[in-house]
Design a protein around this motif. Structure first.
Motif, mmCIF file in Angstrom:
data_model
loop_
_atom_site.group_PDB
_atom_site.id
_atom_site.type_symbol
_atom_site.label_atom_id
_atom_site.label_comp_id
_atom_site.label_asym_id
_atom_site.label_seq_id
_atom_site.Cartn_x
_atom_site.Cartn_y
_atom_site.Cartn_z
ATOM 1 N N LEU A 142 40.385 33.475 24.109
ATOM 2 C CA LEU A 142 41.339 33.786 25.213
ATOM 3 C C LEU A 142 42.638 34.436 24.611
ATOM 4 O O LEU A 142 43.632 34.842 25.200
ATOM 5 N N SER A 143 42.499 35.190 23.457
ATOM 6 C CA SER A 143 43.393 35.865 22.745
ATOM 7 C C SER A 143 43.194 37.385 23.064
ATOM 8 O O SER A 143 42.094 37.963 23.018
ATOM 9 N N GLY A 144 44.059 38.096 23.970
ATOM 10 C CA GLY A 144 44.030 39.379 24.282
ATOM 11 C C GLY A 144 43.933 40.285 22.982
ATOM 12 O O GLY A 144 43.307 41.342 23.039
ATOM 13 N N HIS A 145 44.686 39.855 22.017
ATOM 14 C CA HIS A 145 44.556 40.573 20.587
ATOM 15 C C HIS A 145 43.260 40.462 20.086
ATOM 16 O O HIS A 145 42.738 41.755 19.452
ATOM 17 N N THR A 146 42.582 39.347 20.145
ATOM 18 C CA THR A 146 41.208 39.168 19.665
ATOM 19 C C THR A 146 40.147 40.253 20.399
ATOM 20 O O THR A 146 39.335 41.000 20.083
ATOM 21 N N HIS A 153 44.499 41.125 32.612
ATOM 22 C CA HIS A 153 44.700 39.749 32.707
ATOM 23 C C HIS A 153 46.182 39.462 33.217
ATOM 24 O O HIS A 153 46.524 38.278 33.187
ATOM 25 N N ALA A 154 46.891 40.527 33.624
ATOM 26 C CA ALA A 154 48.278 40.143 33.870
ATOM 27 C C ALA A 154 48.519 39.195 35.222
ATOM 28 O O ALA A 154 49.338 38.499 34.914
ATOM 29 N N PRO A 155 47.437 39.282 35.933
ATOM 30 C CA PRO A 155 47.619 38.137 37.137
ATOM 31 C C PRO A 155 47.606 36.609 36.428
ATOM 32 O O PRO A 155 48.201 36.001 37.090
ATOM 33 N N GLU A 156 46.999 36.292 35.525
ATOM 34 C CA GLU A 156 46.924 35.006 34.923
ATOM 35 C C GLU A 156 48.393 34.847 34.501
ATOM 36 O O GLU A 156 48.772 33.618 34.211
ATOM 37 N N GLY A 157 49.197 35.754 34.233
ATOM 38 C CA GLY A 157 50.651 35.271 33.926
ATOM 39 C C GLY A 157 51.651 35.577 35.092
ATOM 40 O O GLY A 157 52.938 35.485 35.040
ATOM 41 N N GLY A 158 51.072 35.550 36.306
ATOM 42 C CA GLY A 158 51.714 35.658 37.525
ATOM 43 C C GLY A 158 52.265 37.032 37.894
ATOM 44 O O GLY A 158 53.297 37.202 38.612
ATOM 45 N N GLY A 214 29.131 49.275 26.815
ATOM 46 C CA GLY A 214 29.144 48.186 25.797
ATOM 47 C C GLY A 214 30.391 47.515 26.084
ATOM 48 O O GLY A 214 30.861 46.728 25.283
ATOM 49 N N PHE A 215 30.863 47.574 27.045
ATOM 50 C CA PHE A 215 32.179 46.794 27.698
ATOM 51 C C PHE A 215 31.885 45.376 27.500
ATOM 52 O O PHE A 215 30.933 44.818 28.107
ATOM 53 N N VAL A 216 32.734 44.509 27.193
ATOM 54 C CA VAL A 216 32.699 42.977 27.044
ATOM 55 C C VAL A 216 34.113 42.322 27.747
ATOM 56 O O VAL A 216 34.939 43.047 27.142
ATOM 57 N N ALA A 217 33.710 41.610 28.416
ATOM 58 C CA ALA A 217 34.857 40.981 29.049
ATOM 59 C C ALA A 217 35.551 39.766 28.294
ATOM 60 O O ALA A 217 34.916 39.142 27.463
ATOM 61 N N MET A 218 36.913 39.678 28.449
ATOM 62 C CA MET A 218 37.718 38.413 27.849
ATOM 63 C C MET A 218 37.442 37.298 29.050
ATOM 64 O O MET A 218 37.956 37.481 30.172
ATOM 65 N N PRO A 219 37.248 36.088 28.526
ATOM 66 C CA PRO A 219 37.297 34.826 29.495
ATOM 67 C C PRO A 219 38.641 35.010 30.173
ATOM 68 O O PRO A 219 39.611 35.047 29.842
ATOM 69 N N SER A 220 38.412 34.367 31.463
ATOM 70 C CA SER A 220 39.443 34.354 32.390
ATOM 71 C C SER A 220 40.058 32.940 32.327
ATOM 72 O O SER A 220 39.431 31.906 32.201
ATOM 73 N N SER A 221 41.444 32.806 32.622
ATOM 74 C CA SER A 221 42.124 31.738 33.124
ATOM 75 C C SER A 221 43.111 31.775 34.149
ATOM 76 O O SER A 221 43.782 32.820 34.142
ATOM 77 N N VAL A 222 42.866 31.265 35.215
ATOM 78 C CA VAL A 222 43.507 31.305 36.545
ATOM 79 C C VAL A 222 44.632 30.511 36.635
ATOM 80 O O VAL A 222 45.313 30.289 37.678
ATOM 81 N N ALA A 223 45.417 29.773 35.469
ATOM 82 C CA ALA A 223 46.272 28.997 35.489
ATOM 83 C C ALA A 223 47.453 29.704 36.275
ATOM 84 O O ALA A 223 48.103 30.730 35.760
#
Length: 208
Positions: free
Chosen positions: A8-12, A164-169, A190-199
């Protein structure tokens, strides 16, 4: 090659994305931050500030996502497609690497830290930073990618936390050029997505 981080780290994710775009296989090693996995003597020997991600590539051990991106580009992108060697073009990429470590980190990334990870940060302040950043980006985006017709390391460094900015409101609905740019990054081979969190995110904001 081994990459230490958390999904869940964007840096990762920046590094995972670039490794995939380059077609480089690697082993992923999860770091249990809640249990202090980034504070063990072994981890601090690799990353003295206890930060993720960390890349191990043979005898090379490197922390900091931006530093890792530059290393991978110089080491494995022989055609210099992702990080140009021409001085002005390289400087333009560096501007976005600095933005990723500055305004993106203190804007959309920090806003997501509040809603997803419960960080004690002033949410209104960091959301305002994100909005100012997006307002400027929307006006600047003239080509398919941040620096023109072809993707560069600038796009890789900026993508994860903006997507993933919408996850931060922070809604992306007012920014059609940014959303189109995100779609073009997602379409790269080759694109790979980051897991999403809708908190903390309204469904209509997350879908935009």
């Amino acid at each position: 090659m081994k990459l230490h981080g958390i999904p869940l780290s964007g840096h990762t994710h920046r590094v995972q994305l670039f490794l995939s775009l380059l077609g480089i296989p690697y082993e992923f090693a999860g770091v249990d931050l809640a249990a202090g996995g980034n504070r063990t003597p072994a981890f601090l020997a690799m990353s003295p500030f206890g930060e993720i991600p960390v890349l191990e590539d043979g005898d090379v051990v490197l922390a900091d996502s931006t530093a890792i991106l530059v290393y991978l580009a110089l080491q494995y992108d022989a055609g210099a497609h992702w990080l140009p060697r021409e001085p002005l073009a390289a400087a333009r990429v560096q501007r976005w690497l600095s933005t990723a470590s500055g305004k993106i980190a203190y804007g959309p990334a920090a806003a997501r830290l509040v809603t997803v990870f419960g960080a004690g940060i002033d949410h209104d302040v960091v959301k305002a930073i994100a909005v100012r950043l997006f307002d400027t980006m929307e006006g600047e985006l003239a080509g398919p990618f941040l620096l023109g017709a072809a993707p560069t390391l600038a796009d890789v460094a900026a993508y994860s936390y903006i997507a993933h900015a919408p996850e931060g409101g922070v809604s992306l609905a007012p920014y059609p050029r940014i959303r189109a740019w995100l779609d073009r990054v997602r379409a790269l081979p080759g694109f790979v997505a980051m897991p999403s969190s809708v908190a903390g995110v309204a469904p209509e904001e997350y879908a935009s």
